[in-house]
Design a protein around this motif. Structure first.
Motif, PDB file in Angstrom:
ATOM      1  N   GLN A   1      15.506 -21.724  35.029  1.00  0.00           N
ATOM      2  CA  GLN A   1      16.813 -20.759  35.135  1.00  0.00           C
ATOM      3  C   GLN A   1      17.104 -20.119  34.195  1.00  0.00           C
ATOM      4  O   GLN A   1      16.704 -20.052  32.854  1.00  0.00           O
ATOM      5  N   PRO A   2      17.282 -18.727  34.534  1.00  0.00           N
ATOM      6  CA  PRO A   2      17.425 -17.650  33.510  1.00  0.00           C
ATOM      7  C   PRO A   2      18.874 -17.966  32.584  1.00  0.00           C
ATOM      8  O   PRO A   2      19.785 -18.705  32.973  1.00  0.00           O
ATOM      9  N   PRO A   3      18.857 -17.304  31.428  1.00  0.00           N
ATOM     10  CA  PRO A   3      19.976 -17.791  30.484  1.00  0.00           C
ATOM     11  C   PRO A   3      21.167 -17.154  31.132  1.00  0.00           C
ATOM     12  O   PRO A   3      21.145 -15.841  31.814  1.00  0.00           O
ATOM     13  N   ALA A   4      22.345 -17.426  30.717  1.00  0.00           N
ATOM     14  CA  ALA A   4      23.508 -16.904  30.994  1.00  0.00           C
ATOM     15  C   ALA A   4      23.618 -15.310  30.639  1.00  0.00           C
ATOM     16  O   ALA A   4      23.066 -14.854  29.716  1.00  0.00           O
ATOM     17  N   GLY A   5      24.154 -14.390  31.411  1.00  0.00           N
ATOM     18  CA  GLY A   5      24.046 -12.995  31.015  1.00  0.00           C
ATOM     19  C   GLY A   5      23.070 -12.201  31.576  1.00  0.00           C
ATOM     20  O   GLY A   5      23.070 -10.850  31.266  1.00  0.00           O
ATOM     21  N   TRP A   6      22.039 -12.752  32.329  1.00  0.00           N
ATOM     22  CA  TRP A   6      21.040 -12.254  32.954  1.00  0.00           C
ATOM     23  C   TRP A   6      21.160 -12.028  34.419  1.00  0.00           C
ATOM     24  O   TRP A   6      21.489 -13.007  35.093  1.00  0.00           O
ATOM     25  N   SER A   7      20.899 -10.743  34.967  1.00  0.00           N
ATOM     26  CA  SER A   7      21.030 -10.638  36.356  1.00  0.00           C
ATOM     27  C   SER A   7      19.481 -10.064  36.787  1.00  0.00           C
ATOM     28  O   SER A   7      18.857  -9.288  36.016  1.00  0.00           O
ATOM     29  N   VAL A   8      19.092 -10.327  38.121  1.00  0.00           N
ATOM     30  CA  VAL A   8      17.889  -9.720  38.740  1.00  0.00           C
ATOM     31  C   VAL A   8      17.838  -8.364  38.690  1.00  0.00           C
ATOM     32  O   VAL A   8      19.112  -7.577  39.066  1.00  0.00           O
ATOM     33  N   GLY A   9      16.855  -7.666  38.186  1.00  0.00           N
ATOM     34  CA  GLY A   9      16.853  -6.258  38.262  1.00  0.00           C
ATOM     35  C   GLY A   9      16.937  -5.937  36.789  1.00  0.00           C
ATOM     36  O   GLY A   9      16.680  -4.632  36.460  1.00  0.00           O
ATOM     37  N   GLU A  10      17.280  -6.711  35.823  1.00  0.00           N
ATOM     38  CA  GLU A  10      17.612  -6.336  34.369  1.00  0.00           C
ATOM     39  C   GLU A  10      16.286  -6.775  33.564  1.00  0.00           C
ATOM     40  O   GLU A  10      15.693  -7.661  34.116  1.00  0.00           O
ATOM     41  N   ARG A  11      15.988  -6.241  32.453  1.00  0.00           N
ATOM     42  CA  ARG A  11      15.210  -6.586  31.596  1.00  0.00           C
ATOM     43  C   ARG A  11      15.398  -7.946  31.232  1.00  0.00           C
ATOM     44  O   ARG A  11      16.416  -8.464  30.818  1.00  0.00           O
ATOM     45  N   GLU A  12      14.241  -8.876  31.064  1.00  0.00           N
ATOM     46  CA  GLU A  12      14.529 -10.380  30.411  1.00  0.00           C
ATOM     47  C   GLU A  12      15.200 -10.320  29.103  1.00  0.00           C
ATOM     48  O   GLU A  12      14.828  -9.636  28.236  1.00  0.00           O
TER      49      GLU A  12
ATOM     50  N   HIS B   1      -7.591 -18.848  34.691  1.00  0.00           N
ATOM     51  CA  HIS B   1      -6.986 -17.711  34.362  1.00  0.00           C
ATOM     52  C   HIS B   1      -7.040 -16.559  35.205  1.00  0.00           C
ATOM     53  O   HIS B   1      -5.961 -16.217  35.697  1.00  0.00           O
ATOM     54  N   ILE B   2      -8.363 -16.261  35.857  1.00  0.00           N
ATOM     55  CA  ILE B   2      -8.431 -15.128  36.908  1.00  0.00           C
ATOM     56  C   ILE B   2      -7.640 -15.259  37.895  1.00  0.00           C
ATOM     57  O   ILE B   2      -7.009 -14.152  38.385  1.00  0.00           O
ATOM     58  N   LEU B   3      -7.227 -16.438  38.399  1.00  0.00           N
ATOM     59  CA  LEU B   3      -6.662 -16.617  39.677  1.00  0.00           C
ATOM     60  C   LEU B   3      -5.232 -17.183  39.470  1.00  0.00           C
ATOM     61  O   LEU B   3      -4.584 -17.627  40.332  1.00  0.00           O
ATOM     62  N   ARG B   4      -4.703 -17.205  38.141  1.00  0.00           N
ATOM     63  CA  ARG B   4      -3.504 -17.892  37.990  1.00  0.00           C
ATOM     64  C   ARG B   4      -2.249 -17.288  38.806  1.00  0.00           C
ATOM     65  O   ARG B   4      -2.547 -15.963  39.002  1.00  0.00           O
ATOM     66  N   TYR B   5      -1.142 -17.809  38.921  1.00  0.00           N
ATOM     67  CA  TYR B   5      -0.195 -17.270  39.805  1.00  0.00           C
ATOM     68  C   TYR B   5       0.625 -16.027  38.869  1.00  0.00           C
ATOM     69  O   TYR B   5       1.053 -16.618  37.930  1.00  0.00           O
ATOM     70  N   ARG B   6       0.512 -14.950  39.374  1.00  0.00           N
ATOM     71  CA  ARG B   6       1.480 -13.908  38.739  1.00  0.00           C
ATOM     72  C   ARG B   6       2.519 -13.292  39.722  1.00  0.00           C
ATOM     73  O   ARG B   6       3.005 -12.335  39.420  1.00  0.00           O
ATOM     74  N   GLY B   7       2.900 -14.053  40.772  1.00  0.00           N
ATOM     75  CA  GLY B   7       3.759 -13.507  41.882  1.00  0.00           C
ATOM     76  C   GLY B   7       2.919 -13.064  43.029  1.00  0.00           C
ATOM     77  O   GLY B   7       1.677 -13.099  42.862  1.00  0.00           O
ATOM     78  N   GLU B   8       3.614 -12.430  43.826  1.00  0.00           N
ATOM     79  CA  GLU B   8       3.062 -11.821  45.055  1.00  0.00           C
ATOM     80  C   GLU B   8       2.730 -10.489  45.159  1.00  0.00           C
ATOM     81  O   GLU B   8       1.887  -9.964  45.713  1.00  0.00           O
ATOM     82  N   GLN B   9       3.932  -9.873  44.691  1.00  0.00           N
ATOM     83  CA  GLN B   9       3.756  -8.354  44.406  1.00  0.00           C
ATOM     84  C   GLN B   9       4.485  -7.907  43.228  1.00  0.00           C
ATOM     85  O   GLN B   9       5.388  -8.501  42.919  1.00  0.00           O
ATOM     86  N   ILE B  10       3.802  -7.050  42.590  1.00  0.00           N
ATOM     87  CA  ILE B  10       4.539  -6.465  41.513  1.00  0.00           C
ATOM     88  C   ILE B  10       4.457  -5.073  41.287  1.00  0.00           C
ATOM     89  O   ILE B  10       3.297  -4.482  41.602  1.00  0.00           O
TER      90      ILE B  10
ATOM     91  N   LEU C   1      10.412  -5.043  35.575  1.00  0.00           N
ATOM     92  CA  LEU C   1       9.323  -5.674  36.505  1.00  0.00           C
ATOM     93  C   LEU C   1       9.942  -5.881  37.858  1.00  0.00           C
ATOM     94  O   LEU C   1      10.950  -6.722  38.103  1.00  0.00           O
ATOM     95  N   ASP C   2       9.543  -5.347  38.752  1.00  0.00           N
ATOM     96  CA  ASP C   2      10.046  -5.689  40.257  1.00  0.00           C
ATOM     97  C   ASP C   2       9.043  -6.675  40.941  1.00  0.00           C
ATOM     98  O   ASP C   2       7.887  -6.184  41.210  1.00  0.00           O
ATOM     99  N   PHE C   3       9.560  -7.702  41.395  1.00  0.00           N
ATOM    100  CA  PHE C   3       8.294  -8.647  42.008  1.00  0.00           C
ATOM    101  C   PHE C   3       8.711  -8.930  43.248  1.00  0.00           C
ATOM    102  O   PHE C   3       8.240  -9.588  44.162  1.00  0.00           O
ATOM    103  N   GLU C   4       9.675  -7.946  43.994  1.00  0.00           N
ATOM    104  CA  GLU C   4       9.915  -7.845  45.424  1.00  0.00           C
ATOM    105  C   GLU C   4       9.906  -6.363  45.797  1.00  0.00           C
ATOM    106  O   GLU C   4      10.767  -5.940  46.290  1.00  0.00           O
ATOM    107  N   PRO C   5       8.967  -5.542  45.491  1.00  0.00           N
ATOM    108  CA  PRO C   5       9.120  -4.057  46.014  1.00  0.00           C
ATOM    109  C   PRO C   5       8.877  -3.721  47.325  1.00  0.00           C
ATOM    110  O   PRO C   5       8.941  -2.617  47.758  1.00  0.00           O
ATOM    111  N   GLY C   6       8.348  -4.598  47.967  1.00  0.00           N
ATOM    112  CA  GLY C   6       8.174  -4.526  49.630  1.00  0.00           C
ATOM    113  C   GLY C   6       6.894  -3.656  49.701  1.00  0.00           C
ATOM    114  O   GLY C   6       6.870  -2.828  50.699  1.00  0.00           O
TER     115      GLY C   6
END
Length: 451
Positions: A60-71, A169-178, A429-434
């Motif tokens: 879970q993200p820390p309080a004060g962070w929202s999607v679209g913001e830098r971590e 390492h080569i095939l580790r999960y990094r999301g679906e689109q970035i 980083l945008d992990f849902e760029p379409g």
């Protein structure tokens, strides 16, 4: 190797009729999520408590962070437990890599601030489920040049040899689109630099929801990069189709240089070729710490070590620090780094007989909690330590996924380094760029270049 826990696999267990075996039994796979984490790490902490038990990671993200913001830093109150310097180096040698020891010996002001260990690596539930499926089915192809019966994430959560760890390492999960922009630089000896801003778009075919191995046309991912600045390089495009079995179907790559205004195949964009815009300080196969076909090396799994490694690099990721705050002469600003004690898999790669590569031997230190390579050492053809590379990682909250925010390769001879991932002035980083796979064809890249 210091404090090395040996792996007692026999040759018969590793190779049967030229085929490296990988599948584990139902009983072994049942350990995932039990005494092992879903990724395959030891769930328990270590004997002296300096490495805690894994409790699920940072889900879970820390309080004060929202999607679209830098971590943001989830541990803003953490302070260094101690700092390793050249003066107290002997006290910590057994918990350092040879590469980090060489950094202390090369740079008198080099220091490593060590913090409380926080095992933050976490992934979505579907990734954990697929890891267990992969453990029961995944196999290395002949000579280890590819894998089969695996999808989405690391194939071998309970590895039996060095090749399996590298494929994890080569095939580790990094999301679906970035999609993101970041800058790289090759600072001069005096620390002056000119950043190169690049836009990256990844389409991870191997990790797409519902994908099956037979559906992805032997592709791991599609990548398109475009240079944004400086103006002299702006508009240059690289397109890569990264393949799963690169011997059967080699990596496909194209380059569009703004000066020539032509998109050309780049068959040599692999292995020891200089990484573009790296001033010959890094090879192509060092991008992402290691990538591409593993066929040029013999791989040996040496066991595990507990060492100090870069981890939870939220200060380096912070929008509060400009590139000039990070880049210094010789090495980055170590005051902004964070090192923690973690267990890592240790893999040694030795160049195969008859193969030519600028690195005769390489050492890889792979995080047990994520399969991310954290530190590497590269040796020249005289057997001397030449370069040291680091990956500084964070947990990206919106997925979640544990991935690199900053990478660098230090050249101990030139006393210069290549750095990539500078985020100054760039969006999160945008992990849902379409994105769509059709955007990653040569014709699509050609059309984009002409705009």
């Amino acid at each position: 190797m210091r404090n090395l826990v040996c792996i007692g696999w026999t040759a018969a267990a590793l190779m049967v009729g030229g085929q490296a075996m990988a599948k584990v039994s139902e009983a072994e796979a049942a350990r995932l999520g039990s005494d092992l984490t879903p990724v395959g790490a030891e769930r328990a902490g270590n004997a002296d408590g300096s490495i805690p038990a894994w409790n699920g990671g940072l889900r879970q993200p820390p309080a004060g962070w929202s999607v679209g913001e830098r971590e943001i830093n989830p541990f803003p109150d953490d302070q260094p437990l101690f700092t390793i310097t050249r003066a107290n180096l002997d006290q910590y040698r057994d918990s350092l890599t040879e590469g980090h020891i060489a950094m202390f010996e090369t740079y008198p002001d080099y220091a490593m601030p060590v913090y409380q260990t926080r095992r933050t690596a976490a992934y979505p539930d579907q990734v954990y489920q697929k890891l267990k499926v992969n453990a029961l089915s995944a196999e290395l192809l002949d000579n280890g040049n590819g894998v089969r019966n695996t999808i989405m994430t690391s194939p071998f959560p309970i590895p039996q040899n060095g090749l399996e760890v590298v494929w994890n390492h080569i095939l580790r999960y990094r999301g679906e689109q970035i999609s993101f922009r970041s800058a790289s630089a090759t600072p001069s000896v005096d620390g002056s630099f000119n950043p190169i801003v690049t836009e990256y778009n990844y389409f991870m075919a191997y990790s797409e929801p519902g994908a099956e191995l037979e559906d992805i046309d032997n592709k791991i991912f599609y990548l398109k990069t475009e240079t944004i600045s400086p103006p002299s390089l702006a508009g240059s495009i690289t397109l890569v189709h990264e393949t799963l079995d690169q011997i059967r179907s080699p990596r496909l790559a194209w380059r569009y240089e703004s000066g020539s205004r032509r998109l050309r195949r780049s068959p040599n964009l692999a292995y020891e070729t200089d990484l573009p815009n790296s001033s010959s300080l890094r090879s192509v196969d060092q991008k992402d710490m290691y990538n591409g076909a593993p066929n040029q090396y013999d791989w040996e799994l040496l066991g595990k070590r507990e060492i100090y490694v870069p981890y939870n690099a939220y200060e380096l990721h912070s929008e509060d620090h400009a590139a000039r705050d990070i880049i210094q002469a010789g090495h980055i600003n170590q005051d902004l780094t964070r090192y923690e004690r973690h267990r890592v898999w240790v893999v040694e790669a030795t160049v195969r007989t008859g193969i030519s590569h600028i690195y005769s031997r390489r050492m890889f230190y792979v995080d047990e909690d994520s399969w991310q390579i954290l530190v590497t050492e590269e040796y020249d053809n005289d057997g001397n330590l030449w370069r040291v590379s680091e990956a500084h990682n964070i947990s990206f909250y919106s997925v979640p996924v544990f991935w690199t925010t900053l990478e660098m390769t230090y050249d101990l001879n030139a006393k210069r380094y290549y750095i990539d991932g500078l985020d100054e002035g760039q969006a999160a980083l945008d992990f849902e760029p379409g994105l769509r796979s059709s955007e990653f064809t040569a014709s699509a890249a050609r059309r984009a270049a002409r705009r």
